[in-house]
Enzyme design. Structure first.
Site, mmCIF file in Angstrom:
data_model
loop_
_atom_site.group_PDB
_atom_site.id
_atom_site.type_symbol
_atom_site.label_atom_id
_atom_site.label_comp_id
_atom_site.label_asym_id
_atom_site.label_seq_id
_atom_site.Cartn_x
_atom_site.Cartn_y
_atom_site.Cartn_z
ATOM 1 N N LYS A 8 -4.802 7.291 2.033
ATOM 2 C CA LYS A 8 -5.210 6.336 3.066
ATOM 3 C C LYS A 8 -5.335 7.075 4.388
ATOM 4 O O LYS A 8 -4.758 8.145 4.602
ATOM 5 C CB LYS A 8 -4.213 5.182 3.198
ATOM 6 N N ASP B 82 4.540 1.400 3.673
ATOM 7 C CA ASP B 82 3.117 1.564 3.353
ATOM 8 C C ASP B 82 2.772 1.176 1.916
ATOM 9 O O ASP B 82 1.595 1.104 1.566
ATOM 10 C CB ASP B 82 2.677 3.016 3.586
#
Length: 283
Positions: free
Chosen positions: A10, A141
């Site tokens: 990401k 996350d």
């Protein structure tokens, strides 16, 4: 039966620190987007209830590895809710491409891939919300990787709103240092009072990262990498680093710059995608 599961990287396209809670955690506003690049997990179901990680990580005990912790967490949650088929287990190995301490979410992505894959392979039937809640116990996350869509995040990163930012091409560079997240978040000079703004306002503003000034000050390699990238395109830090990235409208433009990368810089080109490659593999 061996199965292969993507564990994508990401980027934090922007990251703003808006405050610090009494428990020490920082509140933030950030924009997550996935890359069509990452690790690959190989998962072979077992029928004896054992979890084996076949590719240990140097310096990390297997039982402390997020991959094993995710598998055991899912096993426990499914067992407690009566949804774990008898004998469910797995052999897990990983083809690692994402650097540790790079700000690309590698460990969190690995954990999320294990949760999603084993929920599917074991046929536990946990919902996405249940998996995301379980993921949050492993790391802030993890839920965005579990949910699998680009998102605007608030709180400590756990409050997610799906969004669809432009899917650009990125040259992502690792400057050769590992930055432990606490090094950045404990720095007294880290900005901690960036005003909260609406998602619409933030998407119209120039993107930046509040952690970047600290990373550049404390790690000359990060400063050098960003200085080089900024000669070619808008560039910034992802997460708390150490990776930095430059954005381009086309793949050829990104690859042209990659060809000029200095030898000390480990870099790759990838496309930003709003649907995670993990979830695309389930379609």
């Amino acid at each position: 039966m061996m199965t292969y599961w993507p564990s994508p990287a990401k980027l934090n396209l922007f990251l703003y620190i808006t405050g610090q809670r009494a428990d020490g955690y920082h509140t933030l506003q950030t924009l997550f987007q996935f890359l069509d690049y990452g690790d690959t997990l190989h998962i072979e179901p077992r029928r004896d209830g054992e979890i084996h990680l076949l590719t240990p990580v140097n310096g990390v005990e297997n039982e402390d590895n997020l991959i094993v912790r995710a598998a055991r967490g899912l096993m426990k949650a499914a067992l407690e809710s009566g949804r774990l088929p008898a004998g469910s287990g797995a052999d897990i190995s990983i083809e690692k491409r994402l650097p540790m301490g790079g700000g690309l979410g590698g460990g969190s992505s690995n954990a999320a891939t294990v949760l999603v894959a084993l929920n599917h392979l074991w046929q536990c039937g946990l919902s996405v919300d249940e998996l995301a809640k379980l993921g949050l116990t492993l790391g802030a996350d993890v839920p965005v990787f579990v949910r699998g869509h680009a998102a605007f995040a608030e709180g400590v990163g756990e409050i997610l709103t799906p969004v669809n930012p432009p899917e650009k091409w990125y040259l992502v560079a690792h400057p050769g240092v590992i930055i432990p997240t606490p090094v950045i978040f404990k720095d007294p000079q880290l900005p901690r009072n960036t005003p909260k703004r609406s998602i619409d306002t933030l998407l119209k503003c120039e993107f930046s990262n509040d952690c970047e000034v600290i990373a550049r000050k404390r790690f000359r390699e990060v400063d050098a990498a960003l200085s080089w990238l900024l000669e070619y395109a808008p560039s910034r830090l992802t997460g708390t680093g150490a990776c930095v990235f430059a954005e381009f409208d086309t793949e050829p433009c990104a690859r042209q710059v990659l060809e000029q990368a200095p030898e000390w810089l480990n870099a790759f080109v990838a496309k930003g995608v709003n649907l995670s490659p993990l979830h695309r593999s389930l379609l």
